[in-house]
Design an enzyme around this catalytic site. Structure first.
Site: not given
Length: 336
Positions: A13, A88-89
């Protein structure tokens, strides 16, 4: 003299720009660096691109690619610290796997990202990068996650929120450090979880892994046949998210005996808790003791992310993977 920090960019992101298909990683390392002028006055930062991916697309071969690149860069002896920007996932999986693959790193390796793109007016990316740079310059070796003013051991980080800026927590261990107006404060208690290395121990790359590992969450009534099918399909390792402290059914649908059959066939099986905190203790209840007697390993207070990646890694290392799985390798298990 400014600390020399290498910024390796892997997408996520923080590097995204909006498109007609949604947010897509588009910024290069140089693009990120151009937004970081306030930090370049404090550190000598060099940016290089690793890959540019939404982290849901990160695969085991990307962990190997990242570990090999980091190993090559740090072996030059040029860098005082290294920062990896990442989505981040799957950040917690990557941080845990790099903690196992990179043995005895000579400098801090810090993974960070953001919940909003760096070019968004409300981005959290700048603060996360500032915290990551401070940790990278701290001289404290290891693999860490920097997010929302916290520094977390790479094997203890878990993403707990999908949209809040405070997205990560340190599970079953205190944060390694915090960043306040007074600067970076390190926590010696958390750092003590890292196993002690002999003075002068070499920095080693141990990047072999086994892809045939799966995580299964138990639900009431789950069929034991699921586990037999997994073994028949060639899975070498199974992490079970068991109930509470490690409970699993042994009446009517007898999971314990079925999984015991798999361990006797050479499949490595371990139990983590579905509860985020406290971990598993199979010695407490009858179901857990039956599981132990059937060869099921307890992951104790490891996170699911740390346990899955550790089993993938341990199954590909020399020696007995069961012994390696039960050993504290990179701070993933608390002392008894």
């Amino acid at each position: 003299m400014k600390k020399r920090i290498l910024l390796l960019c892997a997408g996520g992101t923080i590097a995204c720009r909006p498109t007609e298909n949604g947010l897509v990683p588009s910024l290069t390392g140089e693009d990120l660096l151009s937004h970081m002028s306030s930090m370049t006055s404090s550190y000598e930062i060099t940016s290089k691109d690793l890959f540019s991916l939404d982290s849901s697309n990160i695969q085991p071969e990307h962990w190997q690619q990242a570990a090999r690149r980091i190993y090559e860069e740090l072996n030059t002896g040029h860098w005082d610290g290294l920062v990896v920007t990442h989505g981040t996932d799957t950040m917690a999986y990557t941080a845990a796997m790099l903690s196992y693959m990179l043995e005895n790193p000579p400098v801090p390796i810090v993974i960070t990202g953001s919940q909003l793109p760096l070019e968004h007016a409300l981005t959290d990316g700048y603060e996360n990068l500032r915290c990551a740079m401070a940790m990278a310059a701290s001289g404290t070796p290891g693999v860490f996650v920097a997010f929302s003013h916290s520094i977390i051991l790479g094997t203890r980080a878990v993403k707990t929120h999908s949209s809040q800026l405070h997205a990560f927590e340190s599970i079953n261990a205190p944060a390694v450090g915090t960043v306040t107006a007074a600067g970076l404060h390190l926590n010696s208690e958390a750092l003590a979880l890292l196993p002690r290395r002999p003075v002068g121990a070499p920095f080693r790359l141990r990047d072999d892994l086994c892809n045939q590992v799966i995580l299964i969450k138990l639900t009431p009534g789950i069929s034991p046949r699921v586990f037999s099918l997994l073994a028949d399909a060639g899975f070498c390792g199974i992490i079970i998210e068991a109930f509470g402290s490690g409970g699993m059914a042994f009446l009517r649908r007898n999971l314990v005996d079925t999984i015991g059959d798999l361990t006797r066939r050479g499949v490595t099986v371990a139990a983590v808790s579905q509860c985020l905190y406290d971990g598993s203790d199979l010695s407490v209840y009858e179901s857990g003791r039956l599981a132990l007697s059937n060869g099921i390993l307890q992951a104790r207070d490891m996170t699911a992310e740390a346990a899955v990646t550790k089993m993938m890694w341990a199954l590909a290392q020399p020696g007995d993977p069961r012994d390696l799985f039960l050993r504290n390798v990179a701070g993933e298990i608390s002392p008894v």
